[in-house]
Scaffold this motif. Structure first.
Motif, short mmCIF file in Angstrom:
data_model
loop_
_atom_site.label_atom_id
_atom_site.label_comp_id
_atom_site.label_asym_id
_atom_site.label_seq_id
_atom_site.Cartn_x
_atom_site.Cartn_y
_atom_site.Cartn_z
N MET A 127 49.17 29.85 27.07
CA MET A 127 49.08 31.12 27.80
C MET A 127 50.42 31.46 28.46
SD MET A 127 46.47 32.16 30.89
CE MET A 127 44.99 32.03 29.93
N VAL A 128 51.09 30.48 29.03
CA VAL A 128 52.39 30.69 29.66
C VAL A 128 53.41 31.13 28.61
CG1 VAL A 128 54.29 29.57 30.88
CG2 VAL A 128 51.94 29.13 31.57
N ASP A 129 53.46 30.44 27.46
CA ASP A 129 54.40 30.80 26.39
C ASP A 129 54.14 32.20 25.87
OD1 ASP A 129 55.60 28.36 26.65
OD2 ASP A 129 54.50 27.41 24.97
N ASN A 130 52.86 32.56 25.74
CA ASN A 130 52.50 33.90 25.27
C ASN A 130 52.98 34.96 26.27
OD1 ASN A 130 51.38 35.95 23.78
ND2 ASN A 130 49.31 35.62 24.57
N TYR B 236 36.55 33.57 40.45
CA TYR B 236 36.92 33.02 39.15
C TYR B 236 38.07 32.03 39.32
CZ TYR B 236 34.25 36.94 37.34
OH TYR B 236 33.26 37.83 37.07
N THR B 237 37.96 30.92 38.62
CA THR B 237 39.03 29.95 38.60
C THR B 237 39.66 30.00 37.22
OG1 THR B 237 37.79 28.55 40.12
CG2 THR B 237 39.63 27.54 38.94
N ILE B 238 40.93 30.36 37.17
CA ILE B 238 41.62 30.51 35.89
C ILE B 238 42.48 29.27 35.67
CG2 ILE B 238 43.28 31.88 34.60
CD1 ILE B 238 42.34 34.28 36.29
N VAL B 239 42.24 28.66 34.52
CA VAL B 239 43.02 27.49 34.16
C VAL B 239 44.12 27.94 33.20
CG1 VAL B 239 42.96 25.21 33.09
CG2 VAL B 239 40.99 26.02 34.41
N VAL B 240 45.36 27.71 33.59
CA VAL B 240 46.50 28.16 32.80
C VAL B 240 47.00 26.99 31.96
CG1 VAL B 240 48.81 29.13 32.92
CG2 VAL B 240 47.10 29.79 34.61
N ASP B 241 47.06 27.24 30.66
CA ASP B 241 47.61 26.19 29.79
C ASP B 241 48.98 26.62 29.28
OD1 ASP B 241 46.68 28.23 28.21
OD2 ASP B 241 45.74 26.96 26.70
N ASP B 242 49.66 25.72 28.56
CA ASP B 242 51.01 26.00 28.07
C ASP B 242 51.04 27.16 27.09
OD1 ASP B 242 52.05 24.02 29.61
OD2 ASP B 242 51.98 22.48 28.05
#
Length: 182
Positions: free
Chosen positions: A138-141, A130-136
């Protein structure tokens, strides 16, 4: 000194170590001379004990000791040079008829050789990756969640935005008490 290996099968071998008198005699004589210098035998001054007496008293023990040292060193050196993968240590074969008065000795050791095998590390089924794309967002959460879990509780005079407030409501007449968190 001569070491020969005879393979019994793929996993077992016998090492035959032949030790000649020339291999150990010099070391034995050196140790006996040192014993002669420090021997304290009644009737003789220290350092003036006859070599025959020292030979008679300590000769066989020194001989066995030096042959054993030579044997261990030569076995270790042989196993290292031949790069043999041995399971455990070489096991000496029983030799009940060993004559320590003879000049040349033959010792046999049984070796357990490590089997040669290959491990196929290719899986039968494909592994899902699985390739997980992290967005802003998700990081803030995640940061907010960690702050709530590991934050410190402090008391304030005024409530601000995003503060958690805990309080307790008490009615003494109805004997009612409720603690809650907002």
């Amino acid at each position: 000194m001569n070491i020969t290996r005879e393979n019994i099968d793929d996993l077992n071998a016998v090492l035959k170590v032949d030790i000649a008198k020339d291999d150990y005699n010099e070391k034995v004589q050196k140790v006996l001379k040192d014993y002669r210098k420090s021997a304290n035998i009644p009737g003789f001054r220290k350092g003036h004990v006859p070599m025959g007496l020292v030979q008679k008293q300590y000769g066989k023990a020194v001989l066995v000791d030096e042959v054993n040292k030579l044997l261990q060193d030569s076995l270790q050196k042989y196993l290292t040079e031949e790069k043999l993968d041995v399971l455990g240590n070489p096991l000496p074969k029983d030799q009940e008829d060993l004559n320590w008065d003879a000049g040349d000795y033959t010792f046999e050791f049984e070796l357990g050789l490590a089997p040669k095998f290959e491990v196929d590390l290719q899986p039968k089924k494909a592994i899902t990756s699985y390739t997980i794309v992290v967005d802003d967002k998700m990081v803030d959460n995640q940061i907010t969640t960690i702050q709530k879990q590991y934050g410190k509780i402090t008391s304030k005079q005024e409530v601000e935005k995003d503060d958690e407030v805990s309080g307790s409501f008490v009615n003494e007449e109805a004997e009612f008490e409720k603690k809650t968190m907002f």
